[in-house]
Design an enzyme around this catalytic site. Structure first.
Site, short mmCIF file in Angstrom:
data_model
loop_
_atom_site.label_atom_id
_atom_site.label_comp_id
_atom_site.label_asym_id
_atom_site.label_seq_id
_atom_site.Cartn_x
_atom_site.Cartn_y
_atom_site.Cartn_z
N LYS A 83 59.71 1.31 -45.83
CA LYS A 83 58.90 0.29 -46.49
C LYS A 83 58.97 0.49 -48.00
O LYS A 83 59.21 1.59 -48.49
CB LYS A 83 57.43 0.39 -46.06
CG LYS A 83 57.18 0.33 -44.57
CD LYS A 83 55.68 0.48 -44.30
CE LYS A 83 55.37 0.45 -42.81
NZ LYS A 83 55.87 1.64 -42.10
N GLY A 131 58.96 10.95 -45.37
CA GLY A 131 58.82 11.58 -46.67
C GLY A 131 57.57 12.43 -46.73
O GLY A 131 56.58 12.15 -46.06
N GLY A 132 57.60 13.49 -47.54
CA GLY A 132 56.42 14.33 -47.71
C GLY A 132 56.01 15.01 -46.43
O GLY A 132 56.82 15.61 -45.73
N ASP A 133 54.74 14.89 -46.09
CA ASP A 133 54.18 15.46 -44.87
C ASP A 133 53.71 14.32 -43.97
O ASP A 133 53.10 13.36 -44.45
CB ASP A 133 52.99 16.37 -45.20
CG ASP A 133 52.40 17.01 -43.97
OD1 ASP A 133 52.77 18.15 -43.65
OD2 ASP A 133 51.55 16.37 -43.31
N PRO A 149 50.08 60.25 -26.82
CA PRO A 149 49.01 61.11 -27.34
C PRO A 149 48.72 60.85 -28.82
O PRO A 149 47.60 61.07 -29.29
CB PRO A 149 49.54 62.52 -27.12
CG PRO A 149 51.02 62.37 -27.01
CD PRO A 149 51.26 61.02 -26.42
N VAL A 203 59.16 53.27 -33.82
CA VAL A 203 60.05 52.49 -32.95
C VAL A 203 59.24 51.66 -31.98
O VAL A 203 59.49 50.46 -31.78
CB VAL A 203 61.01 53.42 -32.18
CG1 VAL A 203 61.81 52.64 -31.15
CG2 VAL A 203 61.95 54.13 -33.16
N PRO A 240 59.46 15.87 -50.61
CA PRO A 240 59.35 14.80 -51.62
C PRO A 240 60.67 14.13 -51.99
O PRO A 240 60.65 13.11 -52.67
CB PRO A 240 58.77 15.54 -52.83
CG PRO A 240 59.27 16.94 -52.68
CD PRO A 240 59.25 17.22 -51.20
N ASP A 296 62.45 6.90 -42.92
CA ASP A 296 61.76 6.17 -43.97
C ASP A 296 62.70 5.95 -45.15
O ASP A 296 63.80 6.50 -45.21
CB ASP A 296 60.54 6.95 -44.46
CG ASP A 296 59.33 6.74 -43.57
OD1 ASP A 296 59.35 5.80 -42.76
OD2 ASP A 296 58.36 7.51 -43.68
N GLY A 339 59.99 11.96 -58.06
CA GLY A 339 59.87 13.41 -58.22
C GLY A 339 60.88 14.20 -57.40
O GLY A 339 61.20 13.83 -56.27
#
Length: 409
Positions: A216, A247-249, A42, A22, A171, A194, A355
């Protein structure tokens, strides 16, 4: 009636009496909140021993004493002796300390809430009557699921400083955005989006959220990057929470660094929510592992709009997997550079258009014929190009067939 308060434990000393399971479960939460935790018992659970090994907690290997609470800020009484827990709660009360009595919540001055965090919002659920841990966890999980799905409006009601959240939406498939990314959209007063990524998510934002499209395409850049930066800063200066949906990272060929720099330079608070990059996810969902034991042990991700640079050419020549983003128009040059570096004409190539979406199409060939095939089938961006043995048709099926039976080793 039980009053509800949010307590900030960062840098504050929390004393935990008891070294069992706990205590270990509660200590994980205290540590995650930045508390300075001392466990007095203890006998110590193995999980607590590991916390101590990493420097997260201090262990005192003896029974609890009244003096242990003298410089504490918060106390958890979680020994396996109910009478002792009640006594510890009394010691805490005498010292005017917050205390949870794990044996009997009514004896302590605080109760443990079932908590989950969602961006700037933390929800906590308590039992105000008889303690019922299973019930409060169930209620918390149902609320949390709706928050994480973006089903609840999380926009601020009280005016505050504006901020920008760069969200990598993945993606294209809206199911591939991260939980934090979905939460951020629910917090947005404005969205700057985007053309690519999970733009389908925009249908879920409230009608009064301002949506600005700055997308774009390869032949059309209607909103230059410096203007996008200006828009983000301007909206944030109005006190808005601005989501930059990318988009994406954001940091993988997404110009996220430039946008973060613009915000920081203007004194705007900015958060980056990483996204699932198309460079890895699109091939994966098309059945192409960009690395595969015995086939490819290294990977290069590069922008292909200007063809194959020296690093990409060297990688292809060495047998590494090379993933080109934005390389459709430059495909003939990429092929020529690879062949000039000594790559075999039979080297597999796969092109995945759109994709993860309903419009996905995979075109396969080799360095010898992929330019012709792409021209004849009218391959168009957005597309990911994968060059290397991992793009060989049927690779995974053949790899499974070639895997030895572990029972036969």
């Amino acid at each position: 009636m039980t009053a509800l308060f949010g307590l900030d434990l960062r840098g504050r000393r929390v004393v935990v009496a008891g070294g069992g399971s706990v205590s270990a479960r509660r200590v994980r939460r205290f540590v995650s909140e930045g508390a300075l935790v001392t466990v007095v018992a203890p006998r110590i659970d193995d999980d607590l021993e590991r916390h101590a090994l990493h420097g997260d907690v201090t262990l005192v290997r003896r029974g609890i004493e009244p003096a242990d609470l003298d410089d504490a800020w918060f106390v958890l009484a979680a020994t396996d002796d109910k009478a002792l827990n009640d006594q510890i709660a009394q010691w805490a009360s005498e010292r005017r300390l917050w205390c949870i009595d794990a044996s009997d919540a009514s004896k302590g001055s605080a109760r443990q809430a079932a908590v989950s965090r969602h961006g700037e919002v933390t929800i906590g659920v308590l039992s105000t009557g008889a303690p019922d841990p299973g019930r409060i966890r169930k209620v918390r999980d149902q609320i949390a699921a709706r928050l994480d799905a973006g089903d609840l409006d999380m926009r601020r009601e009280r005016a505050g400083a504006g901020r920008v959240i760069l969200v990598g939406s993945g993606p294209g498939d809206p199911g591939l955005i991260t939980v934090r990314g979905r939460q951020a959209l629910a917090e947005a007063d404005a969205v700057v989006t985007d053309r690519l990524g999970a733009t389908e998510l925009l249908v879920t934002v409230p009608y009064d959220v301002e949506v600005i499209n700055v997308g774009k395409s390869p032949t059309n850049h209607p909103v230059p990057q410096h203007e996008i930066n200006r828009i983000l800063v301007s909206l944030a200066r109005e006190g808005k929470t601005v989501v930059r949906l990318k988009g994406g990272d954001p940091y993988v060929f997404g110009r996220g660094g430039e946008e973060v720099h613009a915000c920081l330079d203007a004194g705007i608070d900015v958060e980056v929510v990483p996204g699932v990059t198309s460079a890895l996810s699109v091939p994966a969902l098309a059945g192409i592992p960009v690395t595969q034991r015995g086939v490819a042990t290294s990977l290069l991700v590069t922008t292909g709009h200007a063809g194959a640079d020296a690093a990409a050419v060297a990688a292809m020549a060495s047998g590494a997997t090379v993933v080109f983003l934005m390389g459709v128009k430059a495909l003939p040059g990429i092929v020529e550079a690879a062949r000039g570096a000594g790559c075999a004409a039979t080297t597999p190539v796969a092109i995945i258009e759109n994709g993860t979406t309903s419009r996905e199409r995979v075109t396969r060939g080799t360095l010898a014929d992929i330019s012709r095939i792409a021209r004849e089938t009218e391959v168009k961006p957005p597309a990911i190009i994968v060059v290397g043995d991992v793009a060989r048709p049927g690779l995974l099926a053949s790899a499974v067939a070639a895997t030895p039976d572990p029972k036969g080793d």
